[in-house]
Motif scaffolding. Structure first.
Motif, PDB file in Angstrom:
ATOM      1  N   GLN A  36       0.832  -1.201   0.000  1.00 42.34           N
ATOM      2  CA  GLN A  36       0.000   0.000   0.000  1.00 42.34           C
ATOM      3  C   GLN A  36       0.870   1.256   0.000  1.00 42.34           C
ATOM      4  O   GLN A  36       2.037   1.221   0.366  1.00 42.34           O
ATOM      5  N   ASN A  37       0.253   2.351  -0.426  1.00 43.26           N
ATOM      6  CA  ASN A  37       0.914   3.671  -0.494  1.00 43.26           C
ATOM      7  C   ASN A  37       2.064   3.707  -1.501  1.00 43.26           C
ATOM      8  O   ASN A  37       3.020   4.456  -1.344  1.00 43.26           O
ATOM      9  N   LYS A  38       1.946   2.882  -2.530  1.00 40.36           N
ATOM     10  CA  LYS A  38       2.945   2.863  -3.597  1.00 40.36           C
ATOM     11  C   LYS A  38       2.307   3.191  -4.952  1.00 40.36           C
ATOM     12  O   LYS A  38       2.947   3.051  -5.985  1.00 40.36           O
ATOM     13  N   GLY A  39       1.024   3.589  -4.942  1.00 42.22           N
ATOM     14  CA  GLY A  39       0.346   3.953  -6.185  1.00 42.22           C
ATOM     15  C   GLY A  39      -0.246   2.786  -6.943  1.00 42.22           C
ATOM     16  O   GLY A  39      -0.717   2.950  -8.067  1.00 42.22           O
ATOM     17  N   ILE A  40      -0.250   1.598  -6.359  1.00 38.63           N
ATOM     18  CA  ILE A  40      -0.740   0.409  -7.061  1.00 38.63           C
ATOM     19  C   ILE A  40      -2.255   0.489  -7.282  1.00 38.63           C
ATOM     20  O   ILE A  40      -2.740   0.209  -8.379  1.00 38.63           O
ATOM     21  N   GLY A  41      -3.004   0.866  -6.255  1.00 36.63           N
ATOM     22  CA  GLY A  41      -4.461   0.979  -6.403  1.00 36.63           C
ATOM     23  C   GLY A  41      -4.838   2.014  -7.451  1.00 36.63           C
ATOM     24  O   GLY A  41      -5.720   1.782  -8.276  1.00 36.63           O
ATOM     25  N   LYS A  42      -4.150   3.126  -7.432  1.00 37.89           N
ATOM     26  CA  LYS A  42      -4.400   4.175  -8.423  1.00 37.89           C
ATOM     27  C   LYS A  42      -4.080   3.674  -9.827  1.00 37.89           C
ATOM     28  O   LYS A  42      -4.845   3.894 -10.772  1.00 37.89           O
ATOM     29  N   ALA A  43      -2.956   2.976  -9.955  1.00 42.29           N
ATOM     30  CA  ALA A  43      -2.564   2.431 -11.265  1.00 42.29           C
ATOM     31  C   ALA A  43      -3.595   1.422 -11.766  1.00 42.29           C
ATOM     32  O   ALA A  43      -3.921   1.398 -12.959  1.00 42.29           O
ATOM     33  N   LEU A  44      -4.109   0.598 -10.865  1.00 38.17           N
ATOM     34  CA  LEU A  44      -5.152  -0.363 -11.253  1.00 38.17           C
ATOM     35  C   LEU A  44      -6.401   0.349 -11.742  1.00 38.17           C
ATOM     36  O   LEU A  44      -7.002  -0.030 -12.753  1.00 38.17           O
ATOM     37  N   MET A  45      -6.819   1.406 -11.019  1.00 38.42           N
ATOM     38  CA  MET A  45      -8.007   2.157 -11.437  1.00 38.42           C
ATOM     39  C   MET A  45      -7.783   2.840 -12.788  1.00 38.42           C
ATOM     40  O   MET A  45      -8.682   2.866 -13.624  1.00 38.42           O
ATOM     41  N   ILE A  46      -6.603   3.361 -13.022  1.00 43.24           N
ATOM     42  CA  ILE A  46      -6.306   3.991 -14.315  1.00 43.24           C
ATOM     43  C   ILE A  46      -6.438   2.975 -15.443  1.00 43.24           C
ATOM     44  O   ILE A  46      -7.030   3.257 -16.488  1.00 43.24           O
ATOM     45  N   GLU A  47      -5.916   1.767 -15.234  1.00 43.83           N
ATOM     46  CA  GLU A  47      -6.015   0.723 -16.266  1.00 43.83           C
ATOM     47  C   GLU A  47      -7.457   0.276 -16.478  1.00 43.83           C
ATOM     48  O   GLU A  47      -7.880   0.032 -17.608  1.00 43.83           O
ATOM     49  N   ILE A  48      -8.223   0.172 -15.397  1.00 42.25           N
ATOM     50  CA  ILE A  48      -9.652  -0.180 -15.516  1.00 42.25           C
ATOM     51  C   ILE A  48     -10.382   0.890 -16.311  1.00 42.25           C
ATOM     52  O   ILE A  48     -11.183   0.588 -17.200  1.00 42.25           O
ATOM     53  N   GLU A  49     -10.109   2.158 -16.009  1.00 44.17           N
ATOM     54  CA  GLU A  49     -10.763   3.255 -16.729  1.00 44.17           C
ATOM     55  C   GLU A  49     -10.378   3.264 -18.203  1.00 44.17           C
ATOM     56  O   GLU A  49     -11.199   3.583 -19.058  1.00 44.17           O
ATOM     57  N   LYS A  50      -9.148   2.905 -18.535  1.00 46.27           N
ATOM     58  CA  LYS A  50      -8.726   2.807 -19.937  1.00 46.27           C
ATOM     59  C   LYS A  50      -9.479   1.683 -20.648  1.00 46.27           C
ATOM     60  O   LYS A  50      -9.955   1.845 -21.771  1.00 46.27           O
ATOM     61  N   LYS A  51      -9.546   0.527 -19.991  1.00 45.87           N
ATOM     62  CA  LYS A  51     -10.181  -0.657 -20.589  1.00 45.87           C
ATOM     63  C   LYS A  51     -11.669  -0.436 -20.813  1.00 45.87           C
ATOM     64  O   LYS A  51     -12.246  -0.899 -21.801  1.00 45.87           O
TER      65      LYS A  51
END
Length: 56
Positions: free
Chosen positions: A17-32
């Motif tokens: 946590q606190n490494k930007g992983i959740g944010k990165a996952l959401m960005i990829e979901i939003e792209k898909k």
């Protein structure tokens, strides 16, 4: 065309946590699923770390 996309749970292991992983996952979901106008995300609880997703 999707209007809503429901994400049952988005959980990052506490060691990562606190490494930007959740944010990165959401960005990829939003792209898909870019045709969605709304994303419904369940994180389990509201904490300072999950509040950012509520605002987005």
């Amino acid at each position: 065309m999707y209007h809503r996309f429901c994400i049952g749970k988005l959980i990052v292991h506490t060691d990562y946590q606190n490494k930007g992983i959740g944010k990165a996952l959401m960005i990829e979901i939003e792209k898909k699923f870019s045709s969605c106008s709304k994303y419904l995300l369940f994180t389990g609880e509201i904490t300072p770390n999950t509040y950012i997703f509520i605002q987005s």
